[in-house]
Design a protein around this motif. Structure first.
Motif, PDB file in Angstrom:
ATOM      1  N   PHE A  42       0.520  -1.584  -0.021  1.00 13.44           N
ATOM      2  CA  PHE A  42      -0.488  -0.588   0.184  1.00 13.44           C
ATOM      3  C   PHE A  42       0.977   1.150   0.210  1.00 13.44           C
ATOM      4  O   PHE A  42       2.141   1.285   0.474  1.00 13.44           O
ATOM      5  CB  PHE A  42      -0.748  -0.623   1.066  1.00 13.44           C
ATOM      6  CG  PHE A  42      -2.072   1.089   1.194  1.00 13.44           C
ATOM      7  CD1 PHE A  42      -3.113   1.284   0.330  1.00 13.44           C
ATOM      8  CD2 PHE A  42      -1.496   2.280   2.430  1.00 13.44           C
ATOM      9  CE1 PHE A  42      -3.371   2.652   0.868  1.00 13.44           C
ATOM     10  CE2 PHE A  42      -2.501   3.375   2.521  1.00 13.44           C
ATOM     11  CZ  PHE A  42      -3.550   3.699   1.569  1.00 13.44           C
ATOM     12  N   GLY A  43       0.277   2.197  -0.636  1.00 12.89           N
ATOM     13  CA  GLY A  43       1.428   3.925  -0.921  1.00 12.89           C
ATOM     14  C   GLY A  43       1.586   4.554  -0.082  1.00 12.89           C
ATOM     15  O   GLY A  43       2.210   5.723   0.208  1.00 12.89           O
ATOM     16  N   ARG A  44       0.808   4.045   1.651  1.00 12.59           N
ATOM     17  CA  ARG A  44       0.336   5.402   2.007  1.00 12.59           C
ATOM     18  C   ARG A  44      -0.099   6.280   2.727  1.00 12.59           C
ATOM     19  O   ARG A  44       0.429   7.312   2.669  1.00 12.59           O
ATOM     20  CB  ARG A  44       2.040   5.358   2.666  1.00 12.59           C
ATOM     21  CG  ARG A  44       2.231   4.325   3.164  1.00 12.59           C
ATOM     22  CD  ARG A  44       3.301   4.018   4.020  1.00 12.59           C
ATOM     23  NE  ARG A  44       3.058   5.213   5.689  1.00 12.59           N
ATOM     24  CZ  ARG A  44       4.133   5.885   6.045  1.00 12.59           C
ATOM     25  NH1 ARG A  44       5.396   5.954   5.780  1.00 12.59           N
ATOM     26  NH2 ARG A  44       3.444   6.410   7.547  1.00 12.59           N
ATOM     27  N   THR A  45      -0.762   6.615   0.839  1.00 13.38           N
ATOM     28  CA  THR A  45      -1.273   8.273   0.563  1.00 13.38           C
ATOM     29  C   THR A  45      -3.168   7.646   0.333  1.00 13.38           C
ATOM     30  O   THR A  45      -3.264   6.854   0.224  1.00 13.38           O
ATOM     31  CB  THR A  45      -0.762   8.986  -1.045  1.00 13.38           C
ATOM     32  OG1 THR A  45      -0.627   8.251  -1.689  1.00 13.38           O
ATOM     33  CG2 THR A  45       0.546   8.691  -0.608  1.00 13.38           C
ATOM     34  N   PHE A  46      -4.177   8.813   0.324  1.00 15.03           N
ATOM     35  CA  PHE A  46      -5.315   8.737   0.460  1.00 15.03           C
ATOM     36  C   PHE A  46      -5.581   8.491  -1.265  1.00 15.03           C
ATOM     37  O   PHE A  46      -6.619   7.382  -1.449  1.00 15.03           O
ATOM     38  CB  PHE A  46      -5.717   9.888   0.827  1.00 15.03           C
ATOM     39  CG  PHE A  46      -7.328  10.206   0.558  1.00 15.03           C
ATOM     40  CD1 PHE A  46      -7.523   9.643   0.999  1.00 15.03           C
ATOM     41  CD2 PHE A  46      -7.998  11.144  -0.580  1.00 15.03           C
ATOM     42  CE1 PHE A  46      -9.731   9.198   1.198  1.00 15.03           C
ATOM     43  CE2 PHE A  46      -9.187  10.885  -0.933  1.00 15.03           C
ATOM     44  CZ  PHE A  46      -9.927  10.233   0.614  1.00 15.03           C
ATOM     45  N   SER A  47      -4.670   8.410  -2.343  1.00 12.44           N
ATOM     46  CA  SER A  47      -4.769   8.680  -3.330  1.00 12.44           C
ATOM     47  C   SER A  47      -4.355   6.813  -3.725  1.00 12.44           C
ATOM     48  O   SER A  47      -5.088   5.940  -4.534  1.00 12.44           O
ATOM     49  CB  SER A  47      -3.430   9.496  -4.336  1.00 12.44           C
ATOM     50  OG  SER A  47      -3.728  10.645  -3.854  1.00 12.44           O
ATOM     51  N   ALA A  48      -3.769   6.146  -3.125  1.00  9.14           N
ATOM     52  CA  ALA A  48      -3.553   4.558  -3.059  1.00  9.14           C
ATOM     53  C   ALA A  48      -4.754   4.134  -2.448  1.00  9.14           C
ATOM     54  O   ALA A  48      -4.924   3.148  -3.056  1.00  9.14           O
ATOM     55  CB  ALA A  48      -2.142   4.404  -2.399  1.00  9.14           C
ATOM     56  N   PHE A  49      -5.792   4.638  -1.736  1.00  6.48           N
ATOM     57  CA  PHE A  49      -6.564   4.133  -1.376  1.00  6.48           C
ATOM     58  C   PHE A  49      -7.847   4.206  -2.261  1.00  6.48           C
ATOM     59  O   PHE A  49      -8.054   3.435  -2.728  1.00  6.48           O
ATOM     60  CB  PHE A  49      -6.950   5.205   0.627  1.00  6.48           C
ATOM     61  CG  PHE A  49      -8.543   4.120   0.481  1.00  6.48           C
ATOM     62  CD1 PHE A  49      -8.604   4.195   1.071  1.00  6.48           C
ATOM     63  CD2 PHE A  49      -9.379   5.433   0.209  1.00  6.48           C
ATOM     64  CE1 PHE A  49     -10.372   3.358   1.325  1.00  6.48           C
ATOM     65  CE2 PHE A  49     -10.670   6.391   0.597  1.00  6.48           C
ATOM     66  CZ  PHE A  49     -11.039   4.785   1.321  1.00  6.48           C
ATOM     67  N   LEU A  50      -7.960   5.430  -2.850  1.00  8.53           N
ATOM     68  CA  LEU A  50      -8.707   5.250  -3.762  1.00  8.53           C
ATOM     69  C   LEU A  50      -8.494   4.975  -5.167  1.00  8.53           C
ATOM     70  O   LEU A  50      -9.563   4.035  -6.006  1.00  8.53           O
ATOM     71  CB  LEU A  50      -8.712   7.142  -4.467  1.00  8.53           C
ATOM     72  CG  LEU A  50      -9.118   8.374  -3.147  1.00  8.53           C
ATOM     73  CD1 LEU A  50      -9.051   9.662  -3.269  1.00  8.53           C
ATOM     74  CD2 LEU A  50     -10.564   8.075  -2.689  1.00  8.53           C
ATOM     75  N   LYS A  51      -7.866   4.924  -5.228  1.00  7.54           N
ATOM     76  CA  LYS A  51      -7.007   3.071  -6.548  1.00  7.54           C
ATOM     77  C   LYS A  51      -8.218   2.157  -6.095  1.00  7.54           C
ATOM     78  O   LYS A  51      -7.959   1.201  -7.054  1.00  7.54           O
ATOM     79  CB  LYS A  51      -6.008   3.092  -6.602  1.00  7.54           C
ATOM     80  CG  LYS A  51      -5.117   4.756  -7.410  1.00  7.54           C
ATOM     81  CD  LYS A  51      -3.987   4.088  -7.358  1.00  7.54           C
ATOM     82  CE  LYS A  51      -2.740   5.901  -8.224  1.00  7.54           C
ATOM     83  NZ  LYS A  51      -1.712   5.501  -8.809  1.00  7.54           N
ATOM     84  N   ARG A  52      -7.930   1.415  -4.702  1.00  6.54           N
ATOM     85  CA  ARG A  52      -9.258  -0.013  -4.278  1.00  6.54           C
ATOM     86  C   ARG A  52     -10.324   1.029  -4.337  1.00  6.54           C
ATOM     87  O   ARG A  52     -10.664  -0.200  -4.439  1.00  6.54           O
ATOM     88  CB  ARG A  52      -8.667   0.309  -3.171  1.00  6.54           C
ATOM     89  CG  ARG A  52      -7.159   0.266  -3.037  1.00  6.54           C
ATOM     90  CD  ARG A  52      -6.608  -0.629  -3.229  1.00  6.54           C
ATOM     91  NE  ARG A  52      -6.246  -0.984  -4.568  1.00  6.54           N
ATOM     92  CZ  ARG A  52      -5.415  -1.294  -5.181  1.00  6.54           C
ATOM     93  NH1 ARG A  52      -4.103  -0.790  -5.055  1.00  6.54           N
ATOM     94  NH2 ARG A  52      -5.394  -1.468  -7.072  1.00  6.54           N
TER      95      ARG A  52
END
Length: 402
Positions: free
Chosen positions: A45-55
């Motif tokens: 996991f990329g540790r950013t809110f953007s990384a979460f949104l990609k999921r």
């Protein structure tokens, strides 16, 4: 085992994952359990809110952003449920509960939360909702089959119930013209554009509707885009159609029509099972309505024949009574003349003629009375009868035959 290890084991056993967003660094930390829930490799996991949104599933992305942004801006806790797409393409439901964290001076310093996979619960809830809709559809179709005054009205109520409870885009019922070997659209509900033109009258063996009639086998698909059996692909794409189900309507081995529907969502197996049962009931309803129509036609024909008979009796009785009255009158005159001449033997024969003529006139009047009784226009009248005279008239009438 330290408390942190025990907590991780407990969360893993409960299939829960935790996360924390730090507002000062704008970073998001996930634990390993949460990465497993999202189908990610540990530490990926990329540790950013953007990384979460990609999921997040694209169809749920905007409202998830709005919900989380609103919580961060106004400092309110939230609970959401959304779909995620795993790296292998599988779609799963995620339940997410977030709580605002405040600093010592009441300032918002971040959000912490917990997630769990809610796919099985969502699927169970969806199945219960679908079963409730299917039960309501079957009930409404049953009511339509008993309440529709005409075939068109009955079928219109049936397809209306299918559209209402299955969220279908359009549905239709075709009945078979056996002479022309043509399926004629008798009722439709939902969108009408797709059922006009070529779908209004479908020859047996043409389009998917006609093939279902020819093969007498149901057909369903959740991928009608590009399917050669559906010729108007522009219409399919324009309306966003993805699923089709069609069923032959058969009674005692005889085809009476076809029922079909189009939908913008996949049709589940239990939905297809309920539709197959509904198709059988509609086929029986069509046959019953046709039988009722046949009985109505026969009743009208019988009433017309009865009316013609009554008219015939009324006109013929007049024609018959006129000469009978003349016979009765002349026989009475002849009897008076014979009495004056003293020819008693001739008088007896004249009396028989007179009696037989009156008897025949009585029979004609009785036939007319029966006709009036059938028409409900007869009134009973009480009269005294000379039994001895009546028996004598019967004997005089029967004596020549004996």
């Amino acid at each position: 085992m330290d408390p942190e290890q025990r907590l991780r084991l407990a969360l893993s056993a409960a299939q829960l994952g935790t996360w924390h967003w730090n507002s000062s660094t704008n970073t998001v930390d996930w634990d390993q359990s949460l990465e497993i829930i999202y189908g990610l490799e540990p530490g990926s996991f990329g540790r950013t809110f953007s990384a979460f949104l990609k999921r997040v599933h694209p169809d749920d992305l905007n409202w998830v952003i709005d919900k989380v942004s609103h919580a961060g801006e106004f400092g309110v806790n939230y609970e959401i449920e959304f779909r995620t797409i795993r790296p292998d393409g599988e779609v799963r439901w995620i339940a997410d509960r977030g709580r605002i964290l405040f600093g010592t001076e009441g300032e918002r310093i971040g959000i912490t939360g917990v997630c769990w996979d809610s796919t099985e619960r969502k699927q169970a809830d969806e199945k219960l909702r679908r079963q409730a809709k299917l039960s309501a559809m079957v009930a409404d179709v049953g009511i339509a089959l008993t309440q529709g005054n005409s075939l068109a009205e009955m079928l219109g109520m049936c397809v209306g119930a299918i559209i209402k409870h299955l969220d279908a885009t359009l549905a239709g019922v075709w009945t078979l013209d056996e002479v022309a070997q043509m399926l004629e659209l008798r009722a439709s509900a939902g969108l009408s554009t797709g059922l006009n033109g070529v779908y209004a009258r479908v020859p047996i063996g043409h389009l998917k509707i006609g093939l279902i009639a020819r093969d007498r086998q149901p057909y369903s698909t959740n991928e009608i885009g590009g399917n050669p059996y559906f010729s108007d692909q522009d219409w399919v794409q324009r309306e966003g159609l993805s699923a089709f189900a069609g069923f032959p309507l058969i009674v005692d081995g005889r085809l009476v029509g076809v029922m079909a529907l189009f939908a913008q969502h996949p049709l589940e197996p239990d939905t297809l099972t309920a539709l197959a049962s509904t198709a059988n009931n509609i086929a029986l309803g069509i046959e019953r309505k046709r039988a009722e129509q046949g009985l109505l036609i026969a009743k009208e024909a019988a009433e017309a024949a009865s009316h013609a008979k009554s008219h015939f009796l009324a006109s013929m009785s007049h024609e018959l009574r006129t000469p009978l009255n003349a016979i009765i009158g002349y026989s009475e005159m002849l009897q008076e003349e014979v009495d004056e001449l003293g020819a008693a033997a001739i008088n007896a024969d004249l009396q028989k003629i007179h009696t037989s003529a009156k008897h025949l006139l009585g029979l004609i009047n009785d036939v007319l009375d029966l006709s009036k009784i059938e028409a409900g226009k007869t009134e009973l009248q009480r009269e005294e009868v000379d039994v001895s005279s009546a028996v004598g008239e019967v004997a005089d009438t029967a004596r020549p035959l004996a």
